[in-house]
Design a protein around this motif. Structure first.
Motif, PDB file in Angstrom:
ATOM      1  N   MET A   1      32.096  41.838  27.113  1.00 26.65           N
ATOM      2  CA  MET A   1      32.270  42.343  28.467  1.00 26.65           C
ATOM      3  C   MET A   1      33.571  41.767  29.024  1.00 26.65           C
ATOM      4  SD  MET A   1      29.956  41.727  31.903  1.00 26.65           S
ATOM      5  CE  MET A   1      28.441  42.065  31.098  1.00 26.65           C
ATOM      6  N   HIS A   2      34.622  42.585  29.075  1.00 27.05           N
ATOM      7  CA  HIS A   2      35.907  42.103  29.567  1.00 27.05           C
ATOM      8  C   HIS A   2      35.933  41.962  31.084  1.00 27.05           C
ATOM      9  CE1 HIS A   2      36.546  46.410  30.091  1.00 27.05           C
ATOM     10  NE2 HIS A   2      37.503  46.095  30.930  1.00 27.05           N
ATOM     11  N   GLU A   3      34.918  42.464  31.788  1.00 27.93           N
ATOM     12  CA  GLU A   3      34.860  42.283  33.241  1.00 27.93           C
ATOM     13  C   GLU A   3      34.818  40.804  33.614  1.00 27.93           C
ATOM     14  OE1 GLU A   3      33.627  46.547  32.807  1.00 27.93           O
ATOM     15  OE2 GLU A   3      33.251  44.735  31.664  1.00 27.93           O
ATOM     16  N   MET A   4      34.221  39.972  32.764  1.00 29.71           N
ATOM     17  CA  MET A   4      34.181  38.535  33.058  1.00 29.71           C
ATOM     18  C   MET A   4      35.582  37.935  33.013  1.00 29.71           C
ATOM     19  SD  MET A   4      32.687  35.903  34.097  1.00 29.71           S
ATOM     20  CE  MET A   4      30.935  35.800  33.918  1.00 29.71           C
ATOM     21  N   SER A   5      36.386  38.307  32.033  1.00 23.60           N
ATOM     22  CA  SER A   5      37.747  37.759  31.975  1.00 23.60           C
ATOM     23  C   SER A   5      38.577  38.281  33.150  1.00 23.60           C
ATOM     24  CB  SER A   5      38.415  38.066  30.638  1.00 23.60           C
ATOM     25  OG  SER A   5      38.554  39.448  30.438  1.00 23.60           O
ATOM     26  N   ILE A   6      38.352  39.511  33.566  1.00 18.55           N
ATOM     27  CA  ILE A   6      39.056  40.041  34.734  1.00 18.55           C
ATOM     28  C   ILE A   6      38.627  39.278  35.983  1.00 18.55           C
ATOM     29  CG2 ILE A   6      39.292  42.057  36.247  1.00 18.55           C
ATOM     30  CD1 ILE A   6      39.005  43.773  33.652  1.00 18.55           C
ATOM     31  N   ALA A   7      37.326  39.084  36.151  1.00 18.61           N
ATOM     32  CA  ALA A   7      36.818  38.347  37.312  1.00 18.61           C
ATOM     33  C   ALA A   7      37.374  36.926  37.348  1.00 18.61           C
ATOM     34  CB  ALA A   7      35.292  38.322  37.292  1.00 18.61           C
ATOM     35  N   MET A   8      37.416  36.271  36.203  1.00 19.13           N
ATOM     36  CA  MET A   8      37.946  34.906  36.155  1.00 19.13           C
ATOM     37  C   MET A   8      39.434  34.871  36.505  1.00 19.13           C
ATOM     38  SD  MET A   8      35.767  33.465  32.907  1.00 19.13           S
ATOM     39  CE  MET A   8      36.634  31.909  32.838  1.00 19.13           C
ATOM     40  N   ALA A   9      40.184  35.867  36.055  1.00 22.74           N
ATOM     41  CA  ALA A   9      41.611  35.930  36.384  1.00 22.74           C
ATOM     42  C   ALA A   9      41.812  36.161  37.880  1.00 22.74           C
ATOM     43  CB  ALA A   9      42.288  37.039  35.580  1.00 22.74           C
ATOM     44  N   VAL A  10      41.013  37.033  38.468  1.00 26.52           N
ATOM     45  CA  VAL A  10      41.107  37.288  39.910  1.00 26.52           C
ATOM     46  C   VAL A  10      40.769  36.019  40.680  1.00 26.52           C
ATOM     47  CG1 VAL A  10      40.052  38.531  41.853  1.00 26.52           C
ATOM     48  CG2 VAL A  10      40.679  39.771  39.777  1.00 26.52           C
ATOM     49  N   VAL A  11      39.672  35.372  40.322  1.00 28.17           N
ATOM     50  CA  VAL A  11      39.266  34.141  41.008  1.00 28.17           C
ATOM     51  C   VAL A  11      40.358  33.078  40.881  1.00 28.17           C
ATOM     52  CG1 VAL A  11      37.615  32.210  40.976  1.00 28.17           C
ATOM     53  CG2 VAL A  11      36.793  34.584  40.901  1.00 28.17           C
ATOM     54  N   GLY A  12      40.927  32.923  39.709  1.00 27.69           N
ATOM     55  CA  GLY A  12      41.987  31.930  39.513  1.00 27.69           C
ATOM     56  C   GLY A  12      43.208  32.204  40.378  1.00 27.69           C
ATOM     57  N   GLN A  13      43.648  33.451  40.415  1.00 24.87           N
ATOM     58  CA  GLN A  13      44.825  33.801  41.224  1.00 24.87           C
ATOM     59  C   GLN A  13      44.555  33.643  42.719  1.00 24.87           C
ATOM     60  OE1 GLN A  13      46.575  37.587  40.194  1.00 24.87           O
ATOM     61  NE2 GLN A  13      46.390  37.169  38.018  1.00 24.87           N
ATOM     62  N   VAL A  14      43.383  34.094  43.157  1.00 25.82           N
ATOM     63  CA  VAL A  14      43.047  34.000  44.584  1.00 25.82           C
ATOM     64  C   VAL A  14      42.872  32.543  44.994  1.00 25.82           C
ATOM     65  CG1 VAL A  14      41.280  34.540  46.305  1.00 25.82           C
ATOM     66  CG2 VAL A  14      42.072  36.315  44.731  1.00 25.82           C
ATOM     67  N   GLU A  15      42.200  31.761  44.175  1.00 30.37           N
ATOM     68  CA  GLU A  15      41.991  30.351  44.525  1.00 30.37           C
ATOM     69  C   GLU A  15      43.324  29.615  44.617  1.00 30.37           C
ATOM     70  OE1 GLU A  15      38.736  26.958  43.727  1.00 30.37           O
ATOM     71  OE2 GLU A  15      39.582  27.836  41.904  1.00 30.37           O
ATOM     72  N   GLU A  16      44.236  29.909  43.698  1.00 32.43           N
ATOM     73  CA  GLU A  16      45.562  29.284  43.736  1.00 32.43           C
ATOM     74  C   GLU A  16      46.279  29.601  45.050  1.00 32.43           C
ATOM     75  OE1 GLU A  16      49.702  29.979  41.378  1.00 32.43           O
ATOM     76  OE2 GLU A  16      47.920  29.810  40.128  1.00 32.43           O
ATOM     77  N   ALA A  17      46.242  30.861  45.463  1.00 35.17           N
ATOM     78  CA  ALA A  17      46.891  31.268  46.716  1.00 35.17           C
ATOM     79  C   ALA A  17      46.185  30.664  47.926  1.00 35.17           C
ATOM     80  CB  ALA A  17      46.915  32.790  46.828  1.00 35.17           C
ATOM     81  N   ALA A  18      44.854  30.611  47.881  1.00 30.41           N
ATOM     82  CA  ALA A  18      44.081  30.067  48.998  1.00 30.41           C
ATOM     83  C   ALA A  18      44.343  28.576  49.183  1.00 30.41           C
ATOM     84  CB  ALA A  18      42.596  30.327  48.778  1.00 30.41           C
ATOM     85  N   VAL A  19      44.380  27.839  48.097  1.00 30.96           N
ATOM     86  CA  VAL A  19      44.664  26.400  48.172  1.00 30.96           C
ATOM     87  C   VAL A  19      46.066  26.185  48.738  1.00 30.96           C
ATOM     88  CG1 VAL A  19      45.094  24.330  46.770  1.00 30.96           C
ATOM     89  CG2 VAL A  19      43.034  25.693  46.392  1.00 30.96           C
ATOM     90  N   ALA A  20      47.033  26.956  48.243  1.00 28.99           N
ATOM     91  CA  ALA A  20      48.409  26.837  48.741  1.00 28.99           C
ATOM     92  C   ALA A  20      48.501  27.193  50.218  1.00 28.99           C
ATOM     93  CB  ALA A  20      49.341  27.732  47.928  1.00 28.99           C
ATOM     94  N   GLY A  21      47.617  28.084  50.675  1.00 29.24           N
ATOM     95  CA  GLY A  21      47.622  28.489  52.078  1.00 29.24           C
ATOM     96  C   GLY A  21      46.770  27.618  52.978  1.00 29.24           C
TER      97      GLY A  21
END
Length: 143
Positions: A1-21
């Motif tokens: 199920m590649h949806e898990m890798s997509i979800a993890m990539a989205v979470v990683g990118q969003v968390e990085e931006a949120a922490v920086a903000g």
């Protein structure tokens, strides 16, 4: 199920931006998902919830915006809805060699809403901010 890798990539990118903000929590993420991206929205939502556990995104809502697949024929200039399964032969002239896919493969973060951390002297005040999508390449549906 590649949806898990997509979800993890989205979470990683969003968390990085949120922490920086300076965010204390992310409340929602809006994704654009093309009809031909090979993503099952219900599976992505399930995986997103799992990927968010223990992060700033825990409890965040995932909003997916579908994008219909459309194609263009360079021979006769006709445009049409591709549909599923994809119809990549021009309904106008019957050509398949001059067909260009215009939309339908999108998979990208459109917006993120988060709660800001308290400012000095404003311990109880929280505001909602919209963050622009991280400036990275769109998430590959090939992962």
């Amino acid at each position: 199920m590649h949806e898990m890798s997509i979800a993890m990539a989205v979470v990683g990118q969003v968390e990085e931006a949120a922490v920086a903000g300076g965010a204390t929590a992310v409340t929602s993420v809006r994704l654009q998902v093309g009809e031909l991206a090979g993503v099952v929205p219900d599976a992505l939502s399930f995986c997103f919830e799992l990927a968010c556990a223990g992060t700033l995104l825990e409890g965040a809502e995932l909003v997916t915006e579908p994008v219909a697949a459309r194609a263009h024929c360079r021979s006769c200039t006709d445009d049409w809805a591709v549909g599923m399964p994809p119809r990549l032969v021009c309904p106008g002239c019957g050509q398949a060699t001059e067909v260009e896919l215009l939309t339908g493969r999108e998979l990208q973060i459109l917006s993120v809403h988060w709660e800001d951390g308290p400012r000095p002297g404003e311990d109880r005040l929280r505001t909602t901010a919209t963050a622009p999508a991280p400036t990275r390449e769109p998430i590959s549906e090939e992962r």
